[in-house]
Design a protein around this motif. Structure first.
Motif, PDB file in Angstrom:
ATOM      1  N   LYS A  28       0.822  -1.221  -0.062  1.00  0.00           N
ATOM      2  CA  LYS A  28      -0.097   0.167  -0.111  1.00  0.00           C
ATOM      3  C   LYS A  28       0.831   1.212   0.042  1.00  0.00           C
ATOM      4  CE  LYS A  28      -4.268   2.175   2.469  1.00  0.00           C
ATOM      5  NZ  LYS A  28      -4.782   1.896   3.535  1.00  0.00           N
ATOM      6  N   GLY A  29       1.895   1.185   0.664  1.00  0.00           N
ATOM      7  CA  GLY A  29       2.800   2.229   0.668  1.00  0.00           C
ATOM      8  C   GLY A  29       3.634   2.811  -0.794  1.00  0.00           C
ATOM      9  N   LEU A  30       3.590   1.802  -1.683  1.00  0.00           N
ATOM     10  CA  LEU A  30       4.261   1.820  -2.910  1.00  0.00           C
ATOM     11  C   LEU A  30       3.103   2.910  -3.790  1.00  0.00           C
ATOM     12  CD1 LEU A  30       5.214  -1.610  -4.107  1.00  0.00           C
ATOM     13  CD2 LEU A  30       6.663   0.210  -3.692  1.00  0.00           C
ATOM     14  N   LYS A  31       1.858   3.055  -3.307  1.00  0.00           N
ATOM     15  CA  LYS A  31       0.869   4.000  -4.024  1.00  0.00           C
ATOM     16  C   LYS A  31       0.784   5.271  -2.828  1.00  0.00           C
ATOM     17  CE  LYS A  31       0.538   0.771  -7.040  1.00  0.00           C
ATOM     18  NZ  LYS A  31       1.004   1.189  -8.353  1.00  0.00           N
ATOM     19  N   ASP A  32       1.450   5.316  -1.609  1.00  0.00           N
ATOM     20  CA  ASP A  32       1.217   6.531  -1.145  1.00  0.00           C
ATOM     21  C   ASP A  32       1.831   7.833  -1.775  1.00  0.00           C
ATOM     22  OD1 ASP A  32       1.425   7.109   2.120  1.00  0.00           O
ATOM     23  OD2 ASP A  32       2.362   8.910   1.196  1.00  0.00           O
ATOM     24  N   ASP A  33       0.973   8.956  -1.372  1.00  0.00           N
ATOM     25  CA  ASP A  33       1.360  10.436  -2.337  1.00  0.00           C
ATOM     26  C   ASP A  33       2.535  10.911  -1.794  1.00  0.00           C
ATOM     27  OD1 ASP A  33       0.571  10.995   0.267  1.00  0.00           O
ATOM     28  OD2 ASP A  33      -0.600  12.738  -0.285  1.00  0.00           O
ATOM     29  N   LYS A  34       3.419  10.315  -0.946  1.00  0.00           N
ATOM     30  CA  LYS A  34       4.688  10.972  -0.361  1.00  0.00           C
ATOM     31  C   LYS A  34       5.739  10.007  -1.232  1.00  0.00           C
ATOM     32  CE  LYS A  34       2.776  14.002   1.817  1.00  0.00           C
ATOM     33  NZ  LYS A  34       2.347  15.420   1.559  1.00  0.00           N
ATOM     34  N   GLU A  35       6.631  10.696  -1.948  1.00  0.00           N
ATOM     35  CA  GLU A  35       7.888  10.088  -2.412  1.00  0.00           C
ATOM     36  C   GLU A  35       8.700   9.281  -1.421  1.00  0.00           C
ATOM     37  OE1 GLU A  35       9.062  13.211  -5.844  1.00  0.00           O
ATOM     38  OE2 GLU A  35      10.337  11.573  -5.511  1.00  0.00           O
ATOM     39  N   VAL A  36       8.760   9.779  -0.344  1.00  0.00           N
ATOM     40  CA  VAL A  36       9.735   9.339   0.581  1.00  0.00           C
ATOM     41  C   VAL A  36       9.113   8.012   1.186  1.00  0.00           C
ATOM     42  CG1 VAL A  36       8.949  10.423   2.653  1.00  0.00           C
ATOM     43  CG2 VAL A  36      11.255   9.696   2.815  1.00  0.00           C
ATOM     44  N   VAL A  37       7.799   8.068   1.327  1.00  0.00           N
ATOM     45  CA  VAL A  37       7.184   6.962   1.819  1.00  0.00           C
ATOM     46  C   VAL A  37       7.195   5.621   0.688  1.00  0.00           C
ATOM     47  CG1 VAL A  37       4.806   5.598   2.525  1.00  0.00           C
ATOM     48  CG2 VAL A  37       5.668   8.063   3.315  1.00  0.00           C
ATOM     49  N   ARG A  38       7.062   6.095  -0.442  1.00  0.00           N
ATOM     50  CA  ARG A  38       7.121   5.103  -1.670  1.00  0.00           C
ATOM     51  C   ARG A  38       8.275   4.334  -1.850  1.00  0.00           C
ATOM     52  NH1 ARG A  38       4.309   9.442  -4.526  1.00  0.00           N
ATOM     53  NH2 ARG A  38       5.941   9.580  -5.953  1.00  0.00           N
ATOM     54  N   SER A  39       9.351   5.074  -1.577  1.00  0.00           N
ATOM     55  CA  SER A  39      10.792   4.633  -1.842  1.00  0.00           C
ATOM     56  C   SER A  39      11.284   3.830  -0.423  1.00  0.00           C
ATOM     57  CB  SER A  39      12.104   5.819  -1.938  1.00  0.00           C
ATOM     58  OG  SER A  39      11.837   6.781  -0.837  1.00  0.00           O
ATOM     59  N   GLN A  40      10.695   4.212   0.590  1.00  0.00           N
ATOM     60  CA  GLN A  40      11.005   3.374   1.791  1.00  0.00           C
ATOM     61  C   GLN A  40      10.190   2.086   1.812  1.00  0.00           C
ATOM     62  OE1 GLN A  40      13.154   5.320   3.575  1.00  0.00           O
ATOM     63  NE2 GLN A  40      13.259   4.378   5.582  1.00  0.00           N
ATOM     64  N   SER A  41       8.883   1.990   1.243  1.00  0.00           N
ATOM     65  CA  SER A  41       8.272   0.902   1.021  1.00  0.00           C
ATOM     66  C   SER A  41       8.987  -0.126   0.126  1.00  0.00           C
ATOM     67  CB  SER A  41       6.857   1.182   0.565  1.00  0.00           C
ATOM     68  OG  SER A  41       6.116   1.858   1.624  1.00  0.00           O
ATOM     69  N   ALA A  42       9.597   0.530  -1.000  1.00  0.00           N
ATOM     70  CA  ALA A  42      10.085  -0.392  -1.869  1.00  0.00           C
ATOM     71  C   ALA A  42      11.456  -1.013  -1.384  1.00  0.00           C
ATOM     72  CB  ALA A  42      10.488   0.641  -3.150  1.00  0.00           C
ATOM     73  N   TRP A  43      12.093  -0.252  -0.570  1.00  0.00           N
ATOM     74  CA  TRP A  43      13.498  -0.762   0.058  1.00  0.00           C
ATOM     75  C   TRP A  43      12.994  -1.899   0.998  1.00  0.00           C
ATOM     76  CZ3 TRP A  43      18.163  -1.255  -0.914  1.00  0.00           C
ATOM     77  CH2 TRP A  43      18.985  -1.383   0.286  1.00  0.00           C
ATOM     78  N   PHE A  44      11.867  -1.830   1.775  1.00  0.00           N
ATOM     79  CA  PHE A  44      11.350  -2.903   2.540  1.00  0.00           C
ATOM     80  C   PHE A  44      11.057  -4.008   1.745  1.00  0.00           C
ATOM     81  CE2 PHE A  44       8.020  -5.042   4.683  1.00  0.00           C
ATOM     82  CZ  PHE A  44       8.537  -5.156   5.897  1.00  0.00           C
ATOM     83  N   LEU A  45      10.202  -4.023   0.853  1.00  0.00           N
ATOM     84  CA  LEU A  45       9.967  -5.019   0.060  1.00  0.00           C
ATOM     85  C   LEU A  45      11.188  -5.580  -0.656  1.00  0.00           C
ATOM     86  CD1 LEU A  45       6.618  -3.476  -1.596  1.00  0.00           C
ATOM     87  CD2 LEU A  45       6.851  -5.400  -0.130  1.00  0.00           C
ATOM     88  N   ALA A  46      12.060  -4.922  -1.246  1.00  0.00           N
ATOM     89  CA  ALA A  46      13.185  -5.373  -1.811  1.00  0.00           C
ATOM     90  C   ALA A  46      14.161  -6.342  -0.809  1.00  0.00           C
ATOM     91  CB  ALA A  46      14.147  -4.467  -2.264  1.00  0.00           C
ATOM     92  N   ARG A  47      14.103  -5.859   0.603  1.00  0.00           N
ATOM     93  CA  ARG A  47      14.870  -6.491   1.554  1.00  0.00           C
ATOM     94  C   ARG A  47      14.168  -7.878   2.056  1.00  0.00           C
ATOM     95  NH1 ARG A  47      15.706  -2.715   6.215  1.00  0.00           N
ATOM     96  NH2 ARG A  47      17.153  -4.270   7.204  1.00  0.00           N
TER      97      ARG A  47
END
Length: 492
Positions: free
Chosen positions: A405-424
């Motif tokens: 869900k964070g990948l669709k957040d309206d804040k870039e910083v949340v989207r990138s943080q969510s992506a890093w979490f999923l990648a890890r």
């Protein structure tokens, strides 16, 4: 989607200012440009330890002409709304911190020092000296500071036209309706002290006995008759610089124990115990609060206890007598405490395997009840990471849905943080990275490069080949992105 490049002229600096400030010194002190009360953010982490390359990029960007990019992250302000925190790109934050560092010789000592807070807390508490104490603070201080007035004060102290001009220009890129300075940044604390010194001088001339720490004021007067005049003076001087006192936090008490007060900005980490007080263990204090909070009246607001004590939360290091309900209720009762409860969870799982079940249960409750705000999301991802990196809980903690869900957040910083979490911890799909990159700005491109690199490194077969191709295209020989990718490869 969320971030924006500010309008107006670009930040274009010549040798006159670049040779006078130290970008290297600033970049080597991350505390000067990283946000306080935020978890480590990928957009910053992926560039740590690469000072030379970062400084080279920042200087080149400022010489060429840099357009600041930023977004506003709402951070819970106790129980009464949110404070708008500006998260700006790396170049802008380092430039800002470097300018303030250059101004330090003409600035006052920081009002937030531990010694100053301690003196503030105890001013007016001597019961042998009768009188009254006015306690007040400024409402939304940082949000309403006027950069024009701030620059006038700095110029009056320094006669440094170039420094003042560049600082004012940068602040005007980050303001809303020509008001405000960035919050949760150490340099802003120093500038706020500079701004409020105009009020301080008026109080000093009045002959009143007073003190300030951050934006909190204490004024001591010998008689009740003098309180009205003293409060009127304080209110007038605060309004003269475009600010207002907080009506809710302004009160008058008799001198003595009731005048003892912490600064509202105090981190409450001081370990001192008042003479005559009995030291209470953190868990005893928290359980006492929890019992009171659980038994609160749901119909009479005055019976609801205040927020749990921050000092005790930060001191808690043992799982003895701690329950999942206690930890979850600390956050529910006072949302800003999510930061500290995540810290407790990290300490518990790093101490003993026996704490795993408690940590998982508490985190699951917090995840279920937390409001879906950007600041909350950042700390929830940090908490999930603390649990999952032990390698024992991947099946017990399901934060994947929240991260997706964070990948669709309206804040870039949340989207990138969510992506890093999923990648890890899970998997970051090709389509997710493509969408992430499509909607990324200069604010998070290095972070996207790091997440894409990690995902590509961990994927196999045809999917891995496509991810590597995509990561290479995202990095595209951009210096910051290359540094971020190198960091991500080393992380693996």
């Amino acid at each position: 989607m969320g971030s924006r490049e500010t309008g107006g002229t670009v930040l274009q600096w010549g040798s006159d200012i670049l040779e006078r400030i130290s970008l290297s010194s600033t970049a080597e002190k991350p505390s000067s440009y990283l946000l306080e009360h935020f978890p480590p953010l990928l957009a910053d982490e992926c560039l740590q330890g690469q000072t030379e390359g970062v400084v080279k990029h920042v200087e080149a960007a400022l010489r060429r002409g840099h357009v600041p990019s930023h977004e506003i992250i709402p951070m819970p302000r106790g129980l009464d709304g949110y404070r708008p925190v500006v998260y700006a790109d790396t170049t802008t934050r380092i430039a800002y911190a470097a300018l303030v560092e250059a101004a330090l010789p003409v600035l006052d000592p920081p009002s937030r020092s531990e010694a100053n807070r301690w003196e503030f807390r105890n001013l007016g508490t001597d019961e042998s000296k009768p009188g009254y104490v006015i306690l007040s603070d400024i409402a939304s201080c940082y949000e309403y500071i006027a950069p024009a007035i701030l620059s006038d004060e700095l110029f009056m102290r320094s006669d440094d036209f170039e420094l003042v001009r560049h600082l004012l220009d940068l602040l005007q890129h980050l303001t809303t309706l020509e008001r405000g300075i960035p919050q949760m940044l150490e340099p802003s604390d120093r500038l706020a002290d500079l701004y409020l010194s105009r009020i301080d001088r008026s109080l000093e001339r009045s002959g009143l006995r007073w003190m300030r720490t951050a934006d909190d004021y204490k004024v001591v007067v010998p008689s009740w008759e003098e309180t009205a005049g003293a409060l009127e003076l304080l209110d007038r001087e605060v309004r003269n610089v475009g600010l207002i006192l907080s009506a809710e936090k302004t009160r008058i008490v008799r001198a003595g124990v009731r005048a003892k007060a912490r600064s509202s900005s105090s981190p409450e980490t001081d370990a001192e115990v008042e003479e005559g007080e009995e030291e209470t263990s953190p868990i005893e204090a928290l359980l006492e609060w929890h019992e009171s909070w659980r038994g609160r009246s749901r119909t009479v607001v005055m019976n609801i206890p205040g927020p749990p004590p921050t000092r005790e939360i930060r001191r808690l290091s043992s799982a003895e007598d701690v329950t999942a309900d206690l930890l979850a209720d600390l956050v529910f009762a006072y949302p800003p405490h999510l930061e500290y409860v995540v810290g407790i969870l990290a300490r518990l799982v790093s101490t003993s395997d026996e704490n795993d079940a408690l940590a998982v249960e508490a985190f699951s409750k917090i995840l279920e009840q937390s409001r879906p705000t950007s600041w909350n999301m950042l700390w929830l991802l940090e908490g999930a990471s603390a649990l999952l990196r032990t390698g024992r809980m991947s099946e017990s903690v399901d934060a994947k849905a929240a991260a997706m869900k964070g990948l669709k957040d309206d804040k870039e910083v949340v989207r990138s943080q969510s992506a890093w979490f999923l990648a890890r911890f899970h998997s970051l799909r090709l389509g997710d990275i493509q969408d992430l990159h499509l909607h990324a700005s200069y604010l998070t491109i290095p972070a996207v490069s790091a997440a894409a690199t990690l995902a590509a490194t961990r994927a196999d077969g045809e999917e891995g080949r496509k991810l590597k191709q995509l990561a290479s295209a995202i990095i595209a020989k951009q210096p910051l992105s290359e540094m971020a990718a190198a960091w991500a490869k080393a992380y693996v």
